[in-house]
Design a protein around this motif. Structure first.
Motif, PDB file in Angstrom:
ATOM      1  N   ARG A  75      16.689  87.207 -28.570  1.00  0.00           N
ATOM      2  CA  ARG A  75      17.367  85.851 -27.891  1.00  0.00           C
ATOM      3  C   ARG A  75      17.626  84.929 -28.757  1.00  0.00           C
ATOM      4  N   HIS A  76      17.399  84.830 -29.954  1.00  0.00           N
ATOM      5  CA  HIS A  76      17.891  83.632 -30.701  1.00  0.00           C
ATOM      6  C   HIS A  76      18.728  84.010 -31.888  1.00  0.00           C
ATOM      7  N   MET A  77      19.107  85.215 -31.969  1.00  0.00           N
ATOM      8  CA  MET A  77      19.893  85.631 -33.047  1.00  0.00           C
ATOM      9  C   MET A  77      21.096  84.954 -33.315  1.00  0.00           C
ATOM     10  N   HIS A  78      21.723  84.341 -32.006  1.00  0.00           N
ATOM     11  CA  HIS A  78      22.957  83.768 -32.005  1.00  0.00           C
ATOM     12  C   HIS A  78      22.912  82.311 -32.888  1.00  0.00           C
ATOM     13  N   VAL A  79      21.789  82.091 -32.849  1.00  0.00           N
ATOM     14  CA  VAL A  79      21.274  80.525 -33.404  1.00  0.00           C
ATOM     15  C   VAL A  79      21.114  80.693 -34.820  1.00  0.00           C
ATOM     16  N   PRO A  80      21.810  79.943 -35.727  1.00  0.00           N
ATOM     17  CA  PRO A  80      21.328  79.784 -36.883  1.00  0.00           C
ATOM     18  C   PRO A  80      20.391  79.448 -37.411  1.00  0.00           C
ATOM     19  N   ILE A  81      19.005  79.922 -37.806  1.00  0.00           N
ATOM     20  CA  ILE A  81      17.778  79.565 -37.943  1.00  0.00           C
ATOM     21  C   ILE A  81      17.412  79.787 -39.477  1.00  0.00           C
ATOM     22  N   THR A  82      17.182  78.700 -40.006  1.00  0.00           N
ATOM     23  CA  THR A  82      16.851  78.604 -41.563  1.00  0.00           C
ATOM     24  C   THR A  82      15.287  78.556 -41.609  1.00  0.00           C
ATOM     25  N   GLU A  83      14.778  78.643 -42.668  1.00  0.00           N
ATOM     26  CA  GLU A  83      13.198  78.312 -42.923  1.00  0.00           C
ATOM     27  C   GLU A  83      13.278  76.694 -42.813  1.00  0.00           C
ATOM     28  N   GLU A  84      14.076  76.045 -43.192  1.00  0.00           N
ATOM     29  CA  GLU A  84      14.091  74.632 -42.918  1.00  0.00           C
ATOM     30  C   GLU A  84      14.016  74.239 -41.616  1.00  0.00           C
ATOM     31  N   ARG A  85      14.786  74.964 -40.839  1.00  0.00           N
ATOM     32  CA  ARG A  85      15.074  74.352 -39.387  1.00  0.00           C
ATOM     33  C   ARG A  85      13.872  74.930 -38.829  1.00  0.00           C
ATOM     34  N   SER A  86      13.188  76.001 -39.036  1.00  0.00           N
ATOM     35  CA  SER A  86      11.932  76.583 -38.440  1.00  0.00           C
ATOM     36  C   SER A  86      11.103  75.447 -38.474  1.00  0.00           C
ATOM     37  N   GLU A  87      10.892  74.982 -39.905  1.00  0.00           N
ATOM     38  CA  GLU A  87       9.781  73.809 -39.996  1.00  0.00           C
ATOM     39  C   GLU A  87      10.055  72.690 -39.419  1.00  0.00           C
ATOM     40  N   GLU A  88      11.297  72.305 -39.329  1.00  0.00           N
ATOM     41  CA  GLU A  88      11.595  71.160 -38.458  1.00  0.00           C
ATOM     42  C   GLU A  88      11.386  71.166 -37.068  1.00  0.00           C
ATOM     43  N   TRP A  89      11.552  72.506 -36.392  1.00  0.00           N
ATOM     44  CA  TRP A  89      11.220  72.576 -35.199  1.00  0.00           C
ATOM     45  C   TRP A  89       9.732  72.549 -34.873  1.00  0.00           C
ATOM     46  N   LEU A  90       8.972  72.842 -35.926  1.00  0.00           N
ATOM     47  CA  LEU A  90       7.360  73.002 -35.798  1.00  0.00           C
ATOM     48  C   LEU A  90       7.260  71.468 -35.801  1.00  0.00           C
ATOM     49  N   PHE A 109      -4.216  73.981 -33.566  1.00  0.00           N
ATOM     50  CA  PHE A 109      -4.254  75.271 -33.084  1.00  0.00           C
ATOM     51  C   PHE A 109      -3.179  75.938 -32.438  1.00  0.00           C
ATOM     52  N   VAL A 110      -2.408  75.004 -31.571  1.00  0.00           N
ATOM     53  CA  VAL A 110      -1.239  74.965 -31.046  1.00  0.00           C
ATOM     54  C   VAL A 110      -0.060  75.429 -31.822  1.00  0.00           C
ATOM     55  N   LEU A 111      -0.078  74.459 -33.156  1.00  0.00           N
ATOM     56  CA  LEU A 111       1.040  74.512 -33.916  1.00  0.00           C
ATOM     57  C   LEU A 111       0.756  75.877 -35.030  1.00  0.00           C
ATOM     58  N   GLN A 112      -0.348  76.357 -35.186  1.00  0.00           N
ATOM     59  CA  GLN A 112      -0.843  77.508 -35.770  1.00  0.00           C
ATOM     60  C   GLN A 112      -0.025  78.841 -35.022  1.00  0.00           C
ATOM     61  N   ARG A 113      -0.467  78.622 -33.592  1.00  0.00           N
ATOM     62  CA  ARG A 113       0.139  79.598 -32.780  1.00  0.00           C
ATOM     63  C   ARG A 113       1.365  79.788 -32.636  1.00  0.00           C
ATOM     64  N   LEU A 114       2.143  78.804 -32.815  1.00  0.00           N
ATOM     65  CA  LEU A 114       3.530  78.727 -32.903  1.00  0.00           C
ATOM     66  C   LEU A 114       4.442  78.917 -33.986  1.00  0.00           C
ATOM     67  N   ALA A 118       8.018  81.023 -34.757  1.00  0.00           N
ATOM     68  CA  ALA A 118       9.007  80.131 -35.179  1.00  0.00           C
ATOM     69  C   ALA A 118       9.612  80.630 -36.683  1.00  0.00           C
ATOM     70  N   ARG A 119       8.614  81.149 -37.649  1.00  0.00           N
ATOM     71  CA  ARG A 119       9.006  81.693 -38.897  1.00  0.00           C
ATOM     72  C   ARG A 119       9.674  83.176 -38.554  1.00  0.00           C
ATOM     73  N   HIS A 120       9.321  83.854 -37.621  1.00  0.00           N
ATOM     74  CA  HIS A 120       9.841  84.965 -37.461  1.00  0.00           C
ATOM     75  C   HIS A 120      11.288  85.079 -36.955  1.00  0.00           C
ATOM     76  N   PHE A 121      11.638  83.916 -36.244  1.00  0.00           N
ATOM     77  CA  PHE A 121      13.121  83.652 -35.791  1.00  0.00           C
ATOM     78  C   PHE A 121      14.099  83.604 -36.835  1.00  0.00           C
ATOM     79  N   VAL A 122      13.547  83.290 -38.015  1.00  0.00           N
ATOM     80  CA  VAL A 122      14.464  82.817 -39.367  1.00  0.00           C
ATOM     81  C   VAL A 122      15.281  84.239 -39.469  1.00  0.00           C
ATOM     82  N   ASN A 123      16.811  83.730 -39.406  1.00  0.00           N
ATOM     83  CA  ASN A 123      17.808  84.801 -39.499  1.00  0.00           C
ATOM     84  C   ASN A 123      18.824  84.415 -40.415  1.00  0.00           C
ATOM     85  N   MET A 124      18.722  83.549 -41.292  1.00  0.00           N
ATOM     86  CA  MET A 124      19.718  82.912 -42.252  1.00  0.00           C
ATOM     87  C   MET A 124      19.025  82.326 -43.399  1.00  0.00           C
ATOM     88  N   PRO A 125      19.676  82.709 -44.653  1.00  0.00           N
ATOM     89  CA  PRO A 125      19.091  82.090 -45.952  1.00  0.00           C
ATOM     90  C   PRO A 125      19.172  80.318 -45.696  1.00  0.00           C
TER      91      PRO A 125
END
Length: 129
Positions: A75-90, A109-114, A118-125
């Motif tokens: 469901r998130h493949m259309h969104v350009p998600i980089t490692e940096e954006r994943s970390e910013e989201w967290l 604990f919540v942040l570790q669970r997410l 969040a990192r699994h959604f990364v789909n761009m370099p």
């Protein structure tokens, strides 16, 4: 944090989780690299996030009842998600957890669970400067 309760219950249930989502998306919308990824009318996104987090954290299956299996990476493949954006989201979520009064060790604990999803959604370099 009560280990005999779900994360959902530990967070305070529906009302507190909805508040967390509202605060979180205020931060996301204001973020210079995350905000542009979201539509101007953020309400439907917030509702989906509330439903998903409710279910993900052990509450009622609100997301699946409306949208079926989460399949969140697809469901998130259309969104350009980089490692940096994943970390910013967290980071935005961490700030929202703190601002809404979620105390340690539950906040960590919540942040570790997410972090895994969040990192699994990364789909761009990484973006080059």
């Amino acid at each position: 944090m009560n280990p005999n309760e779900s994360i959902y219950e530990n967070l305070g249930g529906a009302e507190r989780l909805r508040k967390l989502v509202e605060v979180f998306y205020g931060k996301v919308q204001a973020h210079p690299r995350l905000g542009p990824l979201f539509p101007a009318d953020i309400s439907p996104v917030m509702d989906k996030q509330y439903r998903f987090l409710t279910q993900f954290f052990g509450g009622p299956p609100l997301y699946s009842e409306v949208y079926g299996h989460p399949m969140m990476r697809a469901r998130h493949m259309h969104v350009p998600i980089t490692e940096e954006r994943s970390e910013e989201w967290l980071n935005c979520m961490g700030e929202a957890l703190e601002e809404t009064g979620v105390e340690e060790p539950l906040r960590t604990f919540v942040l570790q669970r997410l972090a895994g999803p969040a990192r699994h959604f990364v789909n761009m370099p990484a973006e080059s400067d």
